[in-house]
Motif scaffolding. Structure first.
Motif, PDB file in Angstrom:
ATOM      1  N   LEU A 161     -50.245  33.884  49.025  1.00 40.94           N
ATOM      2  CA  LEU A 161     -49.913  34.414  50.533  1.00 40.94           C
ATOM      3  C   LEU A 161     -49.703  33.145  51.183  1.00 40.94           C
ATOM      4  O   LEU A 161     -50.612  32.162  51.448  1.00 40.94           O
ATOM      5  CB  LEU A 161     -51.231  34.836  50.588  1.00 40.94           C
ATOM      6  CG  LEU A 161     -51.751  36.079  50.137  1.00 40.94           C
ATOM      7  CD1 LEU A 161     -53.041  36.625  51.026  1.00 40.94           C
ATOM      8  CD2 LEU A 161     -50.752  37.275  50.228  1.00 40.94           C
ATOM      9  N   ASP A 165     -54.248  31.017  58.194  1.00 40.11           N
ATOM     10  CA  ASP A 165     -55.335  31.858  57.533  1.00 40.11           C
ATOM     11  C   ASP A 165     -55.662  33.063  58.397  1.00 40.11           C
ATOM     12  O   ASP A 165     -56.127  33.961  57.733  1.00 40.11           O
ATOM     13  CB  ASP A 165     -56.713  30.866  58.310  1.00 40.11           C
ATOM     14  CG  ASP A 165     -56.368  29.378  57.487  1.00 40.11           C
ATOM     15  OD1 ASP A 165     -56.107  29.397  56.294  1.00 40.11           O
ATOM     16  OD2 ASP A 165     -57.133  28.438  57.969  1.00 40.11           O
ATOM     17  N   LYS A 168     -53.600  35.542  56.319  1.00 41.79           N
ATOM     18  CA  LYS A 168     -54.194  35.756  54.895  1.00 41.79           C
ATOM     19  C   LYS A 168     -55.150  36.891  55.118  1.00 41.79           C
ATOM     20  O   LYS A 168     -55.273  37.579  54.021  1.00 41.79           O
ATOM     21  CB  LYS A 168     -54.744  34.680  54.351  1.00 41.79           C
ATOM     22  CG  LYS A 168     -53.507  33.515  53.954  1.00 41.79           C
ATOM     23  CD  LYS A 168     -54.143  32.377  53.405  1.00 41.79           C
ATOM     24  CE  LYS A 168     -53.256  31.349  53.174  1.00 41.79           C
ATOM     25  NZ  LYS A 168     -53.521  30.142  52.369  1.00 41.79           N
ATOM     26  N   ARG A 172     -54.975  40.018  52.836  1.00 39.54           N
ATOM     27  CA  ARG A 172     -55.745  40.537  51.644  1.00 39.54           C
ATOM     28  C   ARG A 172     -56.325  41.966  51.909  1.00 39.54           C
ATOM     29  O   ARG A 172     -56.792  42.456  50.880  1.00 39.54           O
ATOM     30  CB  ARG A 172     -56.875  39.355  51.669  1.00 39.54           C
ATOM     31  CG  ARG A 172     -56.445  38.004  51.147  1.00 39.54           C
ATOM     32  CD  ARG A 172     -57.639  37.155  50.859  1.00 39.54           C
ATOM     33  NE  ARG A 172     -57.099  35.618  50.638  1.00 39.54           N
ATOM     34  CZ  ARG A 172     -57.257  34.565  51.431  1.00 39.54           C
ATOM     35  NH1 ARG A 172     -58.030  34.841  52.629  1.00 39.54           N
ATOM     36  NH2 ARG A 172     -56.977  33.317  51.216  1.00 39.54           N
TER      37      ARG A 172
END
Length: 216
Positions: A161, A165, A168, A172
């Protein structure tokens, strides 16, 4: 902070009194999967629908800040929490909640995220990879929230990825393992960054692909 207790579908059905037509259909067993709701384009207006049909849903707090508002009675301080939910296998939702207590703000955001649940079409859209597995996005999609614009591009297996942050965490939860991302705008605003990523994932079902021709 302790995570909210996760109830089993049987426990939810025992105490749940549905107030919508879709809720009654779920409790009576006429609808048995979350896929059926989206195929029939039915609205999700009760979070218990998601609790029953998607019991393995996970959640994570993306951002928690303190906001203040001036009223006649003085300054009111509240928590503003952003939560992402997903089953790591093609479903993701994003919600925001405000309350004077942190726990109540998380519960509000979690409820809102379940009501905003959306399916995510995954695939292997990179010309560098021909594995055919659903590890990335099938084509380039984009989402915009406030000043933040996020573009998701298919990536070959093993890329990971390539994102910030906040993005991500959303990716996810949706089950995306490899993707290229390009962003513009004030990405330090966590909610707009997360929502732009969420809207980009939701856009994967705005296109009709050759695989959908036979289903139509």
């Amino acid at each position: 902070m302790a995570r909210p207790a996760r109830l089993r579908p049987e426990e939810v059905l025992e105490t749940w009194q549905p107030r919508t037509r879709v809720g009654r259909m779920v409790k009576e067993g006429q609808i048995t999967s979350i896929d059926e709701i989206f195929k029939r384009n039915l609205p999700i207006l009760e979070p218990e629908i998601v609790d029953v049909l998607l019991p393995d849903l996970d959640h994570e707090v993306i951002d928690a800040t303190i906001v203040q508002k001036m009223t006649d009675a003085g300054r009111i301080t509240r928590f503003r929490v952003t939560v992402v939910v997903g089953n790591h296998d093609g479903y993701v939702g994003l919600g925001k909640g405000k309350a004077r207590q942190y726990r109540i703000a998380v519960e509000k955001a979690l409820r809102n995220a379940k009501l905003n649940l959306t399916p995510v079409r995954r695939g292997c859209g990179s010309w560098e990879c021909t594995c055919g597995e659903p590890h990335s996005v099938p084509f380039t999609v984009r989402g915009k929230s406030g000043s933040v614009e996020v573009v998701l591009k298919p990536a070959p297996k093993g890329t990971g990825l390539v994102a910030g942050d906040v993005a991500k965490k959303v990716l996810r939860m949706a089950g995306i393992r490899d993707v290229w991302t390009f962003t513009k705008g004030e990405t330090r605003t966590s909610y707009n960054f997360a929502r732009a990523t969420y809207l980009a994932l939701r856009a994967t079902y705005k296109f009709v692909t050759p695989l959908d021709w036979a289903r139509a």
